[in-house]
Design an enzyme around this catalytic site. Sequence first.
Site, PDB file in Angstrom:
ATOM      1  CE  LYS A 180       4.473  -2.901   5.986  1.00 20.13           C
ATOM      2  NZ  LYS A 180       5.865  -2.437   5.978  1.00 20.13           N
ATOM      3  CD  GLU A 255      -4.986   7.460  -2.752  1.00 23.33           C
ATOM      4  OE1 GLU A 255      -4.572   7.798  -3.882  1.00 23.33           O
ATOM      5  OE2 GLU A 255      -6.073   7.847  -2.294  1.00 23.33           O
ATOM      6  CB  CYS A 289       2.261   7.699  -6.892  1.00 24.18           C
ATOM      7  SG  CYS A 289       1.693   9.037  -5.856  1.00 24.18           S
ATOM      8  CD  GLU A 390       4.517   3.469 -10.398  1.00 23.19           C
ATOM      9  OE1 GLU A 390       4.412   2.381  -9.812  1.00 23.19           O
ATOM     10  OE2 GLU A 390       4.001   4.516  -9.977  1.00 23.19           O
TER      11      GLU A 390
HETATM   12  P1  NAP Z   1       4.995  -1.441  -2.243  1.00 26.24           P
HETATM   13  O1  NAP Z   1       6.094  -2.358  -2.528  1.00 26.24           O
HETATM   14  O2  NAP Z   1       3.659  -1.735  -2.810  1.00 26.24           O
HETATM   15  O3  NAP Z   1       4.910  -1.307  -0.663  1.00 26.24           O
HETATM   16  C1  NAP Z   1       4.048  -0.417  -0.011  1.00 26.24           C
HETATM   17  C2  NAP Z   1       3.805  -0.891   1.403  1.00 26.24           C
HETATM   18  O4  NAP Z   1       3.098  -2.136   1.370  1.00 26.24           O
HETATM   19  C3  NAP Z   1       5.082  -1.156   2.184  1.00 26.24           C
HETATM   20  O5  NAP Z   1       4.867  -0.773   3.524  1.00 26.24           O
HETATM   21  C4  NAP Z   1       5.233  -2.651   2.041  1.00 26.24           C
HETATM   22  O6  NAP Z   1       5.979  -3.242   3.069  1.00 26.24           O
HETATM   23  C5  NAP Z   1       3.791  -3.109   2.122  1.00 26.24           C
HETATM   24  N1  NAP Z   1       3.544  -4.436   1.551  1.00 26.24           N
HETATM   25  C6  NAP Z   1       4.313  -5.170   0.691  1.00 26.24           C
HETATM   26  N2  NAP Z   1       3.739  -6.364   0.444  1.00 26.24           N
HETATM   27  C7  NAP Z   1       2.595  -6.415   1.156  1.00 26.24           C
HETATM   28  C8  NAP Z   1       1.563  -7.378   1.315  1.00 26.24           C
HETATM   29  N3  NAP Z   1       1.578  -8.552   0.672  1.00 26.24           N
HETATM   30  N4  NAP Z   1       0.514  -7.089   2.121  1.00 26.24           N
HETATM   31  C9  NAP Z   1       0.446  -5.901   2.749  1.00 26.24           C
HETATM   32  N5  NAP Z   1       1.405  -4.953   2.659  1.00 26.24           N
HETATM   33  C10 NAP Z   1       2.464  -5.189   1.858  1.00 26.24           C
HETATM   34  O7  NAP Z   1       5.334   0.042  -2.733  1.00 26.24           O
HETATM   35  P2  NAP Z   1       6.670   0.843  -2.481  1.00 26.24           P
HETATM   36  O8  NAP Z   1       7.731   0.264  -3.357  1.00 26.24           O
HETATM   37  O9  NAP Z   1       6.921   1.021  -1.046  1.00 26.24           O
HETATM   38  O10 NAP Z   1       6.232   2.284  -3.074  1.00 26.24           O
HETATM   39  C11 NAP Z   1       6.232   2.574  -4.422  1.00 26.24           C
HETATM   40  C12 NAP Z   1       4.841   2.416  -5.028  1.00 26.24           C
HETATM   41  O11 NAP Z   1       3.901   3.188  -4.303  1.00 26.24           O
HETATM   42  C13 NAP Z   1       4.764   2.926  -6.441  1.00 26.24           C
HETATM   43  O12 NAP Z   1       4.030   2.018  -7.238  1.00 26.24           O
HETATM   44  C14 NAP Z   1       3.994   4.227  -6.319  1.00 26.24           C
HETATM   45  O13 NAP Z   1       3.310   4.617  -7.472  1.00 26.24           O
HETATM   46  C15 NAP Z   1       3.084   3.941  -5.191  1.00 26.24           C
HETATM   47  N6  NAP Z   1       2.639   5.182  -4.543  1.00 26.24           N
HETATM   48  C16 NAP Z   1       1.365   5.620  -4.773  1.00 26.24           C
HETATM   49  C17 NAP Z   1       0.923   6.809  -4.197  1.00 26.24           C
HETATM   50  C18 NAP Z   1      -0.481   7.322  -4.443  1.00 26.24           C
HETATM   51  O14 NAP Z   1      -0.892   8.224  -3.734  1.00 26.24           O
HETATM   52  N7  NAP Z   1      -1.209   6.806  -5.406  1.00 26.24           N
HETATM   53  C19 NAP Z   1       1.780   7.529  -3.382  1.00 26.24           C
HETATM   54  C20 NAP Z   1       3.058   7.055  -3.160  1.00 26.24           C
HETATM   55  C21 NAP Z   1       3.476   5.868  -3.745  1.00 26.24           C
HETATM   56  P3  NAP Z   1       7.580  -3.376   3.034  1.00 26.24           P
HETATM   57  O15 NAP Z   1       8.087  -2.685   1.807  1.00 26.24           O
HETATM   58  O16 NAP Z   1       7.992  -2.712   4.287  1.00 26.24           O
HETATM   59  O17 NAP Z   1       7.864  -4.831   3.013  1.00 26.24           O
END
Ligand code: NAP
Length: 497
Positions: A180, A255, A289, A390
């Site tokens: 996804k 991650e 991140c 963050e």
């Molecule tokens: P997010 O809101 O956590 O979303 C990540 C993914 O999870 C999206 O595809 C989202 O779908 C999906 N998602 C949302 N709610 C869910 C649920 N209840 N069950 C399963 N999947 C669900 O994060 P983001 O805003 O896209 O990205 C920013 C975050 O990612 C930051 O906190 C950053 O630190 C972290 N990040 C970490 C790394 C690492 O390697 N540690 C790398 C990159 C980013 P939709 O948004 O499509 O609804």
Amino acid sequence: MEATQAVKTLKNYINGEWQAPSSDRVEDVINPATGEVIGKIAFSTKEDTERAIDAARQAFDSGVWADATTHERAAVLLKIADLIEAEAEELAKAETIDNGKILAEAEFDVADAATCFRYYAGIIMHPDGETYHVPDNVQAMVVKEPVGVTGLIVPWNFPILMSVWKLAPALAAGNAIVYKPSEVTPMNAQRLFEIFEEAGVPHGVVNMVVGDGPTVGQTISESHEVDMVSFTGSTAVGREIMKAAAGNLKKISLELGGKSPNIVFADADLETAVDYGLFGIFFGSGQVCSAGSRILVEESIYDRYVERFAERAQLIKVGPGLDPTSNMGAIVSEKQLNRILDYIEIGKSEGARLVAGGKRVVDNNLDKGFFIEPTVFADCTPEMRIVREEIFGPVVTIQKFSTEEEAIRLANDTDYGLAGGVFSGDGAKALRVIKKVRAGITWVNDYHPTYVEAPWGGYKQSGIGRSLGKYSLEEFQEVKQINIRLSVEPNGWFPAE
Ligand code: NAP
Ligand code: MG
């Protein structure tokens, strides 16, 4: 704003077929530099997602990919790498238009994506078993097998790269996949899956479901037909996934977020430390991140560091990613823009000293997109929310320390543990300090570059498990021991008559 030409509505890729999601809910995909509609995303339902899971289950159980030889799998992975490279320019441009990052960054992401497929094509050609010399005239061996059906859920900040970091090792290990993309940046995923098709990944082995987290992501995380979920995203959603995964105790790899310290000692080369300090936070507009979002500076150089840092932050040209003169691109969405602007207000009200930036950029037509000035807060203290939470944007906090012990204590004063850096001219001290930083990805006199060979992941609430390197391959594998008795005879433990 409606685009004049017809825009593509994204489809799901299930069992080798492009299928329209079955719901009526369709939303715009936006270019964050211009506000233009660049695509439409239909929101798949639970049933659409379950269909993809079923396809993956059947493909996995059929052995069409899991039982393919490593030569066969490697050949497909190499072909994927070639195809990505052949259209690197288009992919990079599309990434910039979808995400807002500058083209130079997107070009790195696409090149790294090809490298990642090549790396995993290579690593699976190495021997990967073990044998043991055990008692009882038994030959013991250990073999690696794919986990099964894997659910891959990725964020919007590195759409293609975060996807490939999961897709490449999952495929290399022989798994079937339900993937996804983020609803915010789904555009390149479609092209990537067309490439998989072209490269000859068998039908059902890779499936893509477009839609939102609470429906598609949740269905994947809860499904008892899914054996593992590998997630990159926020810590809050990571926690939800962990709960959802408990139903069938599926394997999880998380991650998550970070609030990473970048420690600058007085004996560091000041210009280098400022330069990497800027790179650490403003690369990717801070939507990274591992961003070095908390800079800790030794008191004797603190004022000079802050002054030079603020001066250079103001030289960063913010603008559209496709404009080659831009140094820093757009924020991914209006929602994220507002979240960051809120944090800037919080920083001011907490009493941090704003020394650069702090505003939305609206000049030269940029008001149609989502741009924020590189923002620097000095004189920050540990309890401030801008230091603890963050922000995920181009906002950095600078704190002062006076001793090595205090630097380490402040660096580790966080729930996160993803990354960290140390700048010092004293090699022994730099190593001593970086070893004390409780984080998985670290640098000395450097910040940000990482390599496909090395493990990527965090301590504490920054996640569970490691991406990249042999570590990620192992996460996508089960480990089995096989014990073979070399003399075929009863063991006589229980009476025979
Ligand atoms: P997010 O809101 O956590 O979303 C990540 C993914 O999870 C999206 O595809 C989202 O779908 C999906 N998602 C949302 N709610 C869910 C649920 N209840 N069950 C399963 N999947 C669900 O994060 P983001 O805003 O896209 O990205 C920013 C975050 O990612 C930051 O906190 C950053 O630190 C972290 N990040 C970490 C790394 C690492 O390697 N540690 C790398 C990159 C980013 P939709 O948004 O499509 O609804
Ligand atoms: Mg977008």
